[in-house]
Enzyme design. Structure first.
Site, PDB file in Angstrom:
ATOM      1  N   LYS A 309       0.841  -1.189   0.000  1.00 38.49           N
ATOM      2  CA  LYS A 309       0.000   0.000   0.000  1.00 38.49           C
ATOM      3  C   LYS A 309       0.877   1.239   0.000  1.00 38.49           C
ATOM      4  O   LYS A 309       2.019   1.206   0.458  1.00 38.49           O
ATOM      5  CB  LYS A 309      -0.963   0.015   1.187  1.00 38.49           C
ATOM      6  N   LYS A 338       1.006  -0.632   9.599  1.00 39.03           N
ATOM      7  CA  LYS A 338       2.151  -0.036   8.924  1.00 39.03           C
ATOM      8  C   LYS A 338       1.868   1.447   8.682  1.00 39.03           C
ATOM      9  O   LYS A 338       0.714   1.878   8.635  1.00 39.03           O
ATOM     10  CB  LYS A 338       2.407  -0.744   7.587  1.00 39.03           C
ATOM     11  N   ASP A 339       2.922   2.218   8.519  1.00 32.09           N
ATOM     12  CA  ASP A 339       2.781   3.664   8.352  1.00 32.09           C
ATOM     13  C   ASP A 339       1.912   4.001   7.153  1.00 32.09           C
ATOM     14  O   ASP A 339       1.916   3.304   6.136  1.00 32.09           O
ATOM     15  CB  ASP A 339       4.151   4.311   8.165  1.00 32.09           C
ATOM     16  N   LYS A 340       1.172   5.106   7.278  1.00 33.03           N
ATOM     17  CA  LYS A 340       0.387   5.581   6.142  1.00 33.03           C
ATOM     18  C   LYS A 340       1.302   6.239   5.104  1.00 33.03           C
ATOM     19  O   LYS A 340       1.257   5.900   3.921  1.00 33.03           O
ATOM     20  CB  LYS A 340      -0.671   6.583   6.607  1.00 33.03           C
TER      21      LYS A 340
END
Length: 660
Positions: A309, A338-340
């Site tokens: 993503k 997980k980080d954006k």
């Protein structure tokens, strides 16, 4: 959403001239998504002073893989507007799914699969799996939410949450998810790793504004149970607009999980035509479930994949994947958030989804770009069926403009007035006034109820008050409208018949030009302005010699000065006029000073100066067993010119093969 049945039938029966598959999408989620600019007599755009379109389009066709990346999710409702001779720039958000659905992390969390255990066992699970203190706090949290809603106070700030803590056993988490939603259908549960978080179910509150709280509770319990081949039925309802609102709510929020249909209530009588809305799960929500051969019990299937993503929250990504795979967010397992603001790769597992179904979704998504490009090129070269657009007839109304036009052509002036003043199933001041008029025919009293901004209605009522509700009085009342308005209704009826005629012509003869067809010999003439001496009747010899092409074929728009085809289409016109009681009509209404000479309209048209660009709005990559999917919501930016009297939505309908 429940639609105007007559309107839906008449437009779903219209045909297409091209043979591509098409695709689904949404139009105009903001005003700048649909730009219409008139073209003047010199062929110049009327906004030439700025010389800048809303969207800058390349003169040539951009490469299909030239995508501009954005971070955006969601599809909006369909809205349409357009003018006459026009340049159209349109942004279409594309999907190969069958429903226009707006995914979002909160609304998707409201749909979890739950277990198949009975109601008592689920409620018991709260006492057995949660300690007494946690149970008390959960009950208090639920009561607080209900009290705030009942007091109609808004939940300000972030949505309140209550955590049940970490539940390490996966089966226990599944039982708790369902038990809480069965006991408190106005709450939703969200899984964060091993933690279960409880939140208010905002969709529940929204539905309670449309139906009773009991129905809302039962509906969300039905969603949670998710039993195969089961149905849920709302209470009988006579209000059509209210049913539309319920249809719209369910399809917008849960359209990828369930479908809705309206049916007459069993054993209803003609004086009380109650209708019920039935909800059932879509087949794809269960197609991945298999039975074990040995025990004939449910077999749970797990598929592992890698998620990539970019600039996307994990819960947004999971919500999006849940929609396209026909499952729910709690069916996904993963090792953490997980980080954006990053490009992340993550191992994931989804249950109840086979690898084959993931591959099918991969193929569908990969093919979507090809389908879009094929559709545009097809219409660019072959054109589209030149139907009059739906806005000509009044979308979603009880009475369409063509019905009023038919009454005027038959000199049924009182009926035409009553049709014009027919109320919708709404409880606003305008429709209250119309209802009062139909019940009493009291024009003066209706005037006192009719809002000032309804200028046409008030002008008609003032004339009726002066001349009375007689045939002659209604004739005088129609003169309160300008000539252009009076003749508009006649033209609407003619347009409806023309749409039906072209569908019959194409269904009967296809793209061949046959004996008895009418063709236009003046290629430079304006559409609908062909004189009779420029319209030619095709002979048998000309048919054999293929002397004319389908784009030259015209059909008459009803009037006193047109000729009709000399084949089955001409006979069809006569049968339709007879059906509508117009077999002797000369298309003149002398009492209203209306004369309708008629005209001719080409059955096919082509967009000019067409350019387009595909825009990728966000990216989610999924890899499973050697296959790869780049799940992206596509936007199609398309610009084209149309001749006067053509409809942009009709051109888009041909491109997308989708009835709006």
């Amino acid at each position: 959403m429940e639609e105007d049945t007559d309107f839906r039938i008449r437009f779903s029966s219209l045909c297409f001239i091209t043979d591509h598959v098409g695709f689904h999408g949404t139009i105009k989620s903001s005003p700048s998504d649909f730009v219409v600019i008139e073209i003047d007599e010199r062929g110049q755009l009327v906004n030439k002073a700025t010389d800048e379109p809303i969207y800058k389009m390349s003169k040539g066709l951009p490469e299909p893989n030239n995508f501009a990346k954005k971070t955006k999710l969601g599809l909006q409702n369909l809205v349409f507007e357009e003018g006459g001779n026009q340049k159209v720039s349109i942004l279409v958000r594309c999907s190969d799914d069958d429903q226009n659905h707006q995914p979002g992390s909160e609304k998707e969390d409201a749909i979890h699969d739950g277990t198949s255990k009975g109601e008592e066992e689920k409620v018991y699970a709260l006492g057995s799996l949660l300690d007494e203190k946690t149970n008390e706090l959960l009950d208090q949290f639920a009561c607080d939410i209900k009290e705030k809603w009942n007091s109609e106070s808004e939940l300000t700030g972030p949505s309140p949450e209550f955590s049940l803590g970490r539940i390490l056993d996966k089966n226990q988490r599944a039982i708790l998810h369902s038990a809480i939603r069965q006991k408190f259908p106005f709450l939703i549960t969200v899984g964060k790793n091993s933690e279960i978080v409880v939140k208010p179910n905002l969709e529940y509150k929204e539905l309670c504004q449309l139906v009773s709280e009991e129905e809302a509770s039962d509906f969300f319990k039905y969603l949670d149970a998710k039993k195969e081949n089961s149905k849920f039925t709302f209470k009988p309802d006579t209000n059509k607009d209210h049913r539309k609102a319920v249809h719209h709510f369910v399809n917008k929020k849960f359209g990828n999980l369930v479908e809705t249909k309206s049916f007459p209530e069993a054993n209803y009588n003609a004086g009380n035509p109650n209708t019920v809305i039935t909800v059932r799960f879509r087949e794809k929500a269960h197609k991945h479930r298999k039975r074990c051969v040995e025990s004939q019990e449910r077999k749970v299937i797990y598929t592992a994949f890698t998620l990539q993503k970019e600039n996307l929250e994990m819960f947004e990504a999971i919500g999006f994947l849940a929609v396209i795979l026909g499952v729910i967010p709690s069916d996904f397992s993963y090792a953490g958030l997980k980080d954006k603001k990053a490009i992340t790769y993550q191992a994931m597992v989804v249950r109840k989804v086979t690898p084959e179904s993931v591959k099918n979704q991969i193929n569908d998504s990969a093919n979507l770009r090809e389908r879009i490009l094929e559709a545009i090129e097809n219409v660019k070269h072959k054109g589209f069926v030149n139907y009059y657009g739906p806005q000509r007839f009044g979308i979603g109304r009880k009475v369409h403009t063509d019905q009023i036009g038919l009454a005027l052509l038959k000199s049924e002036m009182v009926k035409a007035v009553k049709l014009f003043l027919t109320p919708e199933d709404l409880d606003d001041p305008v429709n209250k006034a119309k209802k009062y008029f139909l019940q009493t025919e009291d024009a003066k009293g209706t005037l006192s109820l009719m809002p000032e901004f309804k200028v046409r209605e008030r002008a008609l009522l003032e004339s009726l008050h002066r001349f009375s509700m007689t045939e002659e009085g209604c004739i005088q009342a129609w003169f309160s409208f300008p000539h252009s308005m009076r003749i508009f209704y006649i033209h609407a009826y003619s347009s409806k018949i023309w749409n039906e005629a072209v569908s019959y012509r194409l269904a009967t003869y296809g793209s061949r030009v046959v004996e008895g067809d009418l063709v236009c010999l003046d290629e430079d003439g304006d559409d609908e302005q062909f004189p009779n001496n420029k319209v030619h009747l095709v002979t048998e010899e000309e048919e054999s010699a293929n002397a004319y092409a389908i784009h030259q074929v015209v059909l008459p728009v009803l009037g006193y000065n047109v000729q009709y085809p000399k084949n089955k289409v001409g006979l069809w016109y006569q049968e339709v006029l007879s059906r509508d009681g117009l077999q002797t009509c000369r298309f003149k209404v002398p009492t209203l000073k209306l004369n309708v000479p008629g005209c001719y309209r080409k059955i096919l048209k082509q967009p000019r100066n067409l350019s387009y660009q595909l825009i990728e709005e966000h990216g989610i990559d999924v890899k499973a067993e050697g296959s790869h999917i780049d799940e992206a919501t596509l936007s199609l930016l398309i610009s084209f010119d149309l001749d006067a009297s053509c409809y942009a939505t009709v051109c888009l309908r041909e491109i997308m093969k989708h009835d709006f």
